[in-house]
Design an enzyme around this catalytic site. Structure first.
Site, mmCIF file in Angstrom:
data_model
loop_
_atom_site.group_PDB
_atom_site.id
_atom_site.type_symbol
_atom_site.label_atom_id
_atom_site.label_comp_id
_atom_site.label_asym_id
_atom_site.label_seq_id
_atom_site.Cartn_x
_atom_site.Cartn_y
_atom_site.Cartn_z
ATOM 1 N N ARG A 174 12.720 12.568 -35.018
ATOM 2 C CA ARG A 174 14.098 13.051 -34.348
ATOM 3 C C ARG A 174 13.967 14.408 -33.837
ATOM 4 O O ARG A 174 14.165 14.839 -32.657
ATOM 5 C CB ARG A 174 15.241 12.950 -35.401
ATOM 6 C CG ARG A 174 16.477 13.241 -34.751
ATOM 7 C CD ARG A 174 17.661 13.453 -35.670
ATOM 8 N NE ARG A 174 17.516 12.200 -36.766
ATOM 9 C CZ ARG A 174 18.243 11.105 -36.690
ATOM 10 N NH1 ARG A 174 18.953 11.007 -35.640
ATOM 11 N NH2 ARG A 174 18.181 10.324 -37.586
ATOM 12 N N TYR A 225 25.840 4.624 -37.522
ATOM 13 C CA TYR A 225 25.998 5.689 -38.579
ATOM 14 C C TYR A 225 27.367 6.871 -38.316
ATOM 15 O O TYR A 225 27.270 7.685 -38.652
ATOM 16 C CB TYR A 225 24.877 6.684 -38.191
ATOM 17 C CG TYR A 225 23.440 5.975 -38.307
ATOM 18 C CD1 TYR A 225 23.123 5.160 -39.242
ATOM 19 C CD2 TYR A 225 22.658 6.443 -37.407
ATOM 20 C CE1 TYR A 225 21.836 4.719 -39.310
ATOM 21 C CE2 TYR A 225 21.301 5.956 -37.142
ATOM 22 C CZ TYR A 225 21.028 5.029 -38.466
ATOM 23 O OH TYR A 225 19.603 4.517 -38.434
ATOM 24 N N CYS A 278 31.542 -7.269 -26.232
ATOM 25 C CA CYS A 278 32.601 -8.125 -26.850
ATOM 26 C C CYS A 278 32.712 -7.637 -28.454
ATOM 27 O O CYS A 278 32.486 -8.627 -29.055
ATOM 28 C CB CYS A 278 32.584 -9.327 -26.571
ATOM 29 S SG CYS A 278 32.328 -9.777 -24.671
ATOM 30 N N GLU A 279 32.640 -6.618 -28.613
ATOM 31 C CA GLU A 279 32.828 -6.056 -30.028
ATOM 32 C C GLU A 279 33.755 -4.800 -30.039
ATOM 33 O O GLU A 279 33.557 -4.115 -29.285
ATOM 34 C CB GLU A 279 31.413 -5.458 -30.562
ATOM 35 C CG GLU A 279 30.207 -6.641 -30.661
ATOM 36 C CD GLU A 279 30.629 -7.468 -32.181
ATOM 37 O OE1 GLU A 279 31.327 -7.138 -32.831
ATOM 38 O OE2 GLU A 279 29.984 -8.629 -32.024
HETATM 39 C C1 LIG Z 1 11.702 7.555 -40.280
HETATM 40 C C2 LIG Z 1 10.712 7.994 -40.924
HETATM 41 C C3 LIG Z 1 10.366 9.558 -40.480
HETATM 42 C C4 LIG Z 1 10.900 10.136 -39.228
HETATM 43 O O1 LIG Z 1 12.335 10.819 -39.620
HETATM 44 P P1 LIG Z 1 13.206 11.631 -38.577
HETATM 45 O O2 LIG Z 1 14.364 11.918 -39.310
HETATM 46 O O3 LIG Z 1 12.870 11.023 -37.335
HETATM 47 O O4 LIG Z 1 12.329 12.787 -38.822
HETATM 48 C C5 LIG Z 1 9.312 9.609 -41.124
HETATM 49 N N1 LIG Z 1 8.494 9.275 -42.184
HETATM 50 C C6 LIG Z 1 8.852 8.092 -42.620
HETATM 51 C C7 LIG Z 1 8.057 7.284 -43.474
HETATM 52 C C8 LIG Z 1 10.045 7.381 -41.865
HETATM 53 O O5 LIG Z 1 10.453 6.169 -42.488
#
Ligand SMILES: *Cc1c(COP(=O)(O)O)cnc(C)c1O
Length: 417
Positions: A276, A316, A344-345
């Site tokens: 992210r 979320y 349609c939700e």
């Molecule tokens: C989803 C995930 C990430 C990345 O998470 P972010 O919040 O996008 O940084 C890293 N490692 C594992 C094992 C994950 O499942």
């Protein structure tokens, strides 16, 4: 920090106006800024310059090949959670020795593919997976590099659906049980224990959960050392959050300031798995207002992107900021509205009870911070074609994924007669 700004009364991505892209390829589309992407990668990478480290981008956040390619060229490795993501990482040119493979449900087929591709390590999440890995590696006459994913039981203080490091979560091996598990792994013929892994959650906006988790993990690494099990890679996962609304998550340097001194003491390569943070604010979803309507209760802007394109708000309760592409729209009078899609939700919304200026039929909206878990979570629900994806570099844009066609929707289907 990102490169979506108003210039000459319009929102630009770097030096390209978003309405130009909309006019040429239609809506909805995801638009990514390469400069933002590169900046975020570098800021993260630089923050940890004081320790030997490897940044493995979490492919599930955004797996577009065009975008992966840019990160790989910048030096990133990949954190993958499926055979499909391995396929993408390799296609993007990622060095397999920079690929780490996590996930609670790796199939034998996926394990075989990853072994044959010589990935750096498997982040193993259960005893049965360990045995499966040993068996497949033996059959292929290979040694599997392994890190056990330890669950440190730390509350990341984020949304429950994106918490992964609590005892009640399905991920990893409880830290109290992990020593036993490591001894077992060390005794398996086709397994080479090389690392330890944790990932406690996503959209974490405080330093404390990381510090607590790293502390627990490092204490455990000491225990492993005493037991004669040598660790080369300490993988502390991803999860650092971004500002969607009014959060102020720590910058990578602030996190580094706290944990680098702790990590330095162990002579290991530190693996990070940010997703992210790298790509979230590097992308927007551009959608067009199809209709507006007002019921007795409230106003609705009906747009041409729905929950199939961006599911975070409904999955979320995530907040995605909305800005008009034409700056003058923001000067119009404001009211409380829902921004909804054509699906349609009742759960099909991009924003709920939001104070927005008056958008009119045909106006373009930019749904901000949509670069992570946006397109990758999109679907064909309601037989909607998945959106196009565009990567902007300076004053040029590249369509890095075409909008799907009607034929794409029925590919592989056939009549039973
Ligand atoms: C989803 C995930 C990430 C990345 O998470 P972010 O919040 O996008 O940084 C890293 N490692 C594992 C094992 C994950 O499942």
């Amino acid at each position: 920090m990102h490169h979506f700004n108003y210039q000459h009364g319009k929102m630009f991505c770097e030096n390209v106006p978003l309405d130009k892209i909309a006019a040429e390829i239609g809506t909805p589309f995801y638009c990514y800024s390469n400069e933002t992407l590169m900046r975020h990668y570098k800021v993260f990478d630089d923050a940890f310059a004081d320790v030997d480290h490897l940044v493995c981008f979490a492919v599930k956040a955004n797996s577009n090949l065009g975008l992966l390619r840019e990160l790989v060229k910048a030096g990133a490795g990949c954190d993958i959670v499926s055979g499909g993501e391995l396929f993408r990482a390799l296609k993007a040119g990622c060095d397999p020795k920079k690929i780490v493979y996590a996930g609670v449900g790796k199939t034998e087929e996926e394990i075989e593919y990853a072994l044959n591709s010589n990935v750096l390590m498997f982040n193993v999440e259960s005893t049965q997976e360990l045995f499966a890995l040993d068996t497949v590696a033996g059959r292929l006459r290979k040694k599997a590099g392994v890190a056990l994913r330890v669950n440190p039981d730390v509350d990341p203080m984020t949304h429950p659906y994106i918490s992964t490091g609590l005892k009640k979560n399905k991920f990893g091996i409880a830290i109290e049980k992990a020593l036993e598990e490591y001894k077992l792994a060390a005794g398996l013929k086709n397994i080479e224990v090389i690392g330890i892994h944790q990932h406690i959650g996503s959209q974490i906006t405080q330093v404390t959960p990381f510090v607590d988790a790293v502390e627990k993990l490092l204490a455990f690494v000491d225990q492993l050392n005493e037991a004669g099990i040598k660790i080369k890679y300490i993988d502390i996962g991803g999860g650092l959050g971004i500002p969607y609304k009014d959060e102020s998550p720590p910058a990578p340097v602030e996190l580094a300031k706290e944990i680098v001194p702790m990590l330095k003491k162990h002579n290991c390569t530190i693996v990070f798995e940010p997703g992210r943070l790298i790509v979230g604010n590097a992308g927007v979803l551009v959608t067009k207002v199809l209709y507006t309507k007002r019921t007795e209760a409230k106003g609705f802007y009906i747009v041409d992107a729905g929950m199939n394109d961006l599911v975070r708000p409904t999955l979320y309760q995530a907040h995605q900021a909305i800005q008009p592409v034409l700056e003058e729209v923001s000067k119009r009078s404001k009211s409380e509205v829902d921004v909804v899609g054509p699906i349609c939700e009742t759960g099909d919304f991009l924003a709920k009870d939001r104070i927005l200026p008056e958008f009119k039929k045909g106006d373009l909206m930019a749904v901000m911070s949509a670069g992570a878990y946006g397109f990758t979570m999109s679907s064909n629900y309601n037989s909607r074609r998945r959106a196009a994806e565009v990567l902007v570099k300076g004053d040029r844009y590249h369509v890095v994924r075409d909008r799907e066609t009607w034929d794409d929707l029925v590919r592989g289907e056939r009549f039973a007669e």
